[in-house]
Design a protein around this motif. Structure first.
Motif, PDB file in Angstrom:
ATOM      1  N   HIS A   1       0.839  -1.204   0.000  1.00 44.05           N
ATOM      2  CA  HIS A   1       0.000   0.000   0.000  1.00 44.05           C
ATOM      3  C   HIS A   1       0.875   1.256   0.000  1.00 44.05           C
ATOM      4  CE1 HIS A   1      -3.457   2.552   0.668  1.00 44.05           C
ATOM      5  NE2 HIS A   1      -2.804   3.118   1.665  1.00 44.05           N
ATOM      6  N   ASN A   2       1.936   1.256   0.809  1.00 45.15           N
ATOM      7  CA  ASN A   2       2.845   2.403   0.845  1.00 45.15           C
ATOM      8  C   ASN A   2       3.521   2.617  -0.501  1.00 45.15           C
ATOM      9  OD1 ASN A   2       2.215   2.901   3.511  1.00 45.15           O
ATOM     10  ND2 ASN A   2       4.007   1.847   4.324  1.00 45.15           N
ATOM     11  N   HIS A   3       3.943   1.517  -1.142  1.00 47.36           N
ATOM     12  CA  HIS A   3       4.531   1.625  -2.485  1.00 47.36           C
ATOM     13  C   HIS A   3       3.524   2.211  -3.472  1.00 47.36           C
ATOM     14  CE1 HIS A   3       8.410  -0.056  -1.893  1.00 47.36           C
ATOM     15  NE2 HIS A   3       8.014  -1.281  -1.624  1.00 47.36           N
ATOM     16  N   THR A   4       2.296   1.729  -3.403  1.00 47.63           N
ATOM     17  CA  THR A   4       1.265   2.196  -4.327  1.00 47.63           C
ATOM     18  C   THR A   4       1.023   3.685  -4.154  1.00 47.63           C
ATOM     19  OG1 THR A   4       0.219   0.004  -4.278  1.00 47.63           O
ATOM     20  CG2 THR A   4      -1.127   1.831  -5.088  1.00 47.63           C
ATOM     21  N   GLN A   5       0.940   4.145  -2.906  1.00 55.08           N
ATOM     22  CA  GLN A   5       0.740   5.571  -2.654  1.00 55.08           C
ATOM     23  C   GLN A   5       1.927   6.392  -3.160  1.00 55.08           C
ATOM     24  OE1 GLN A   5      -2.194   6.891  -1.582  1.00 55.08           O
ATOM     25  NE2 GLN A   5      -2.819   4.763  -1.859  1.00 55.08           N
ATOM     26  N   ALA A   6       3.157   5.877  -2.980  1.00 59.21           N
ATOM     27  CA  ALA A   6       4.343   6.572  -3.470  1.00 59.21           C
ATOM     28  C   ALA A   6       4.349   6.639  -5.000  1.00 59.21           C
ATOM     29  CB  ALA A   6       5.608   5.876  -2.965  1.00 59.21           C
ATOM     30  N   ILE A   7       3.882   5.580  -5.654  1.00 62.67           N
ATOM     31  CA  ILE A   7       3.779   5.556  -7.125  1.00 62.67           C
ATOM     32  C   ILE A   7       2.779   6.610  -7.575  1.00 62.67           C
ATOM     33  CG2 ILE A   7       2.941   4.191  -9.086  1.00 62.67           C
ATOM     34  CD1 ILE A   7       4.062   1.699  -7.521  1.00 62.67           C
ATOM     35  N   TYR A   8       1.625   6.661  -6.918  1.00 58.99           N
ATOM     36  CA  TYR A   8       0.611   7.657  -7.274  1.00 58.99           C
ATOM     37  C   TYR A   8       1.175   9.075  -7.148  1.00 58.99           C
ATOM     38  CZ  TYR A   8      -3.139   4.099  -7.074  1.00 58.99           C
ATOM     39  OH  TYR A   8      -3.951   3.020  -7.303  1.00 58.99           O
ATOM     40  N   ARG A   9       1.890   9.333  -6.026  1.00 58.71           N
ATOM     41  CA  ARG A   9       2.471  10.666  -5.845  1.00 58.71           C
ATOM     42  C   ARG A   9       3.495  10.975  -6.931  1.00 58.71           C
ATOM     43  NH1 ARG A   9       2.817   9.162  -0.664  1.00 58.71           N
ATOM     44  NH2 ARG A   9       5.088   8.989  -0.757  1.00 58.71           N
ATOM     45  N   ALA A  10       4.360  10.024  -7.213  1.00 56.67           N
ATOM     46  CA  ALA A  10       5.426  10.245  -8.200  1.00 56.67           C
ATOM     47  C   ALA A  10       4.852  10.510  -9.587  1.00 56.67           C
ATOM     48  CB  ALA A  10       6.367   9.042  -8.243  1.00 56.67           C
ATOM     49  N   LEU A  11       3.734   9.872  -9.909  1.00 54.44           N
ATOM     50  CA  LEU A  11       3.134  10.019 -11.237  1.00 54.44           C
ATOM     51  C   LEU A  11       2.018  11.064 -11.262  1.00 54.44           C
ATOM     52  CD1 LEU A  11       3.088   6.282 -12.358  1.00 54.44           C
ATOM     53  CD2 LEU A  11       4.776   8.034 -12.872  1.00 54.44           C
ATOM     54  N   GLY A  12       1.726  11.676 -10.120  1.00 51.06           N
ATOM     55  CA  GLY A  12       0.734  12.744 -10.065  1.00 51.06           C
ATOM     56  C   GLY A  12      -0.688  12.276 -10.295  1.00 51.06           C
ATOM     57  N   VAL A  13      -1.014  11.079  -9.775  1.00 51.99           N
ATOM     58  CA  VAL A  13      -2.374  10.554  -9.918  1.00 51.99           C
ATOM     59  C   VAL A  13      -2.918  10.210  -8.536  1.00 51.99           C
ATOM     60  CG1 VAL A  13      -1.946   9.661 -12.246  1.00 51.99           C
ATOM     61  CG2 VAL A  13      -1.581   8.167 -10.269  1.00 51.99           C
ATOM     62  N   HIS A  14      -4.227   9.921  -8.477  1.00 51.00           N
ATOM     63  CA  HIS A  14      -4.859   9.634  -7.183  1.00 51.00           C
ATOM     64  C   HIS A  14      -5.558   8.286  -7.135  1.00 51.00           C
ATOM     65  CE1 HIS A  14      -4.536  14.048  -7.405  1.00 51.00           C
ATOM     66  NE2 HIS A  14      -4.168  13.898  -6.144  1.00 51.00           N
ATOM     67  N   SER A  15      -5.608   7.576  -8.256  1.00 49.25           N
ATOM     68  CA  SER A  15      -6.305   6.293  -8.276  1.00 49.25           C
ATOM     69  C   SER A  15      -5.720   5.409  -9.367  1.00 49.25           C
ATOM     70  CB  SER A  15      -7.800   6.502  -8.545  1.00 49.25           C
ATOM     71  OG  SER A  15      -7.976   6.992  -9.873  1.00 49.25           O
ATOM     72  N   ARG A  16      -6.104   4.142  -9.324  1.00 52.90           N
ATOM     73  CA  ARG A  16      -5.650   3.179 -10.325  1.00 52.90           C
ATOM     74  C   ARG A  16      -6.134   3.567 -11.716  1.00 52.90           C
ATOM     75  NH1 ARG A  16      -4.857  -3.081  -9.781  1.00 52.90           N
ATOM     76  NH2 ARG A  16      -4.427  -2.452  -7.671  1.00 52.90           N
ATOM     77  N   SER A  17      -7.373   4.050 -11.810  1.00 54.86           N
ATOM     78  CA  SER A  17      -7.890   4.429 -13.131  1.00 54.86           C
ATOM     79  C   SER A  17      -7.122   5.636 -13.691  1.00 54.86           C
ATOM     80  CB  SER A  17      -9.393   4.713 -13.079  1.00 54.86           C
ATOM     81  OG  SER A  17      -9.665   5.719 -12.136  1.00 54.86           O
ATOM     82  N   GLU A  18      -6.814   6.627 -12.852  1.00 55.10           N
ATOM     83  CA  GLU A  18      -6.010   7.770 -13.315  1.00 55.10           C
ATOM     84  C   GLU A  18      -4.621   7.309 -13.743  1.00 55.10           C
ATOM     85  OE1 GLU A  18      -5.701  11.258 -10.834  1.00 55.10           O
ATOM     86  OE2 GLU A  18      -7.761  11.026 -10.153  1.00 55.10           O
ATOM     87  N   LEU A  19      -4.071   6.361 -13.009  1.00 53.68           N
ATOM     88  CA  LEU A  19      -2.755   5.814 -13.346  1.00 53.68           C
ATOM     89  C   LEU A  19      -2.771   5.193 -14.740  1.00 53.68           C
ATOM     90  CD1 LEU A  19       0.146   4.879 -12.429  1.00 53.68           C
ATOM     91  CD2 LEU A  19      -0.967   2.824 -11.572  1.00 53.68           C
ATOM     92  N   LEU A  20      -3.772   4.364 -15.002  1.00 52.71           N
ATOM     93  CA  LEU A  20      -3.866   3.706 -16.310  1.00 52.71           C
ATOM     94  C   LEU A  20      -4.058   4.717 -17.433  1.00 52.71           C
ATOM     95  CD1 LEU A  20      -6.043   0.617 -15.353  1.00 52.71           C
ATOM     96  CD2 LEU A  20      -3.598   0.661 -15.852  1.00 52.71           C
TER      97      LEU A  20
END
Length: 194
Positions: free
Chosen positions: A160-179
């Motif tokens: 979960h911490n990795h996922t939140q760090a990925i979201y921050r690094a890529l400037g997104v807030h959810s899995r759908s925004e990431l995709l």
């Protein structure tokens, strides 16, 4: 190899923090008198001692209230290697080794195993740690955090911490925004290469 050790925060509990660790002994804690200051409620004033020598890096708990952990195992003292996680209270760091010379052929910069086949090599993806790229690769395969944790043999909290760090690094807030972001970057890179 002329390596420089760094301790890089992983997760959303504190802002991105990177400590360079030359050969020396450091005290990590909340106190302003510590060599490595980490301001979080689960960190004791003098939490741990980190000793870097040419042969090894060791971490010793200084009687902290919330403990010191290497790869989720509570320790009183232990040796830590580059690529391992060290947690002080609830705050997780990754110990990394970076070559001091950019032209060194043994450079730690890893361009293989970047997430998702055919994804463009963007600065945002390069900014992710190796562990974050492994997590992102599995997320892009459609796995939920618990399945990612099971596959990588890590705790769900770490994933979960990795996922939140990925979201921050890529400037997104959810899995759908990431995709959406990654697909847009792939499409943009494809139109540039045409």
């Amino acid at each position: 190899m002329n390596a420089v050790l760094t301790l890089q925060s992983e997760g959303p509990l504190i802002p991105m923090t990177v400590f360079s660790l030359p050969i020396e002994t450091f005290i990590l804690g909340r106190s302003s008198k510590c060599d490595l200051k980490v301001n979080h409620v689960t960190i004791s004033r003098r939490h741990s001692e980190i000793t870097v020598t040419p042969r090894a890096t060791t971490v010793r708990d200084l009687g902290s209230r919330n403990g010191t952990f290497i790869d989720d195992k509570r320790i009183q003292a232990g040796e830590v290697q580059a690529g391992q996680y060290v947690r002080f209270g609830s705050v997780t760091f990754l110990l990394t080794s970076v070559n001091a010379r950019d032209d060194d052929p043994d450079s730690e910069l890893e361009t293989t195993n970047l997430p998702g086949p055919g994804l463009p090599l963007t600065n945002s993806l390069l900014a992710l740690s190796r562990a974050q790229r492994r997590v992102l690769d599995l997320i892009l395969q459609g796995l939920r955090e618990r399945k990612v944790a099971a596959q990588l043999n890590l705790s769900a909290t770490t994933i979960h911490n990795h996922t939140q760090a990925i979201y921050r690094a890529l400037g997104v807030h959810s899995r759908s925004e990431l995709l959406v972001k990654l697909l847009a970057e792939k499409q943009k890179a494809g139109s540039v290469n045409e």
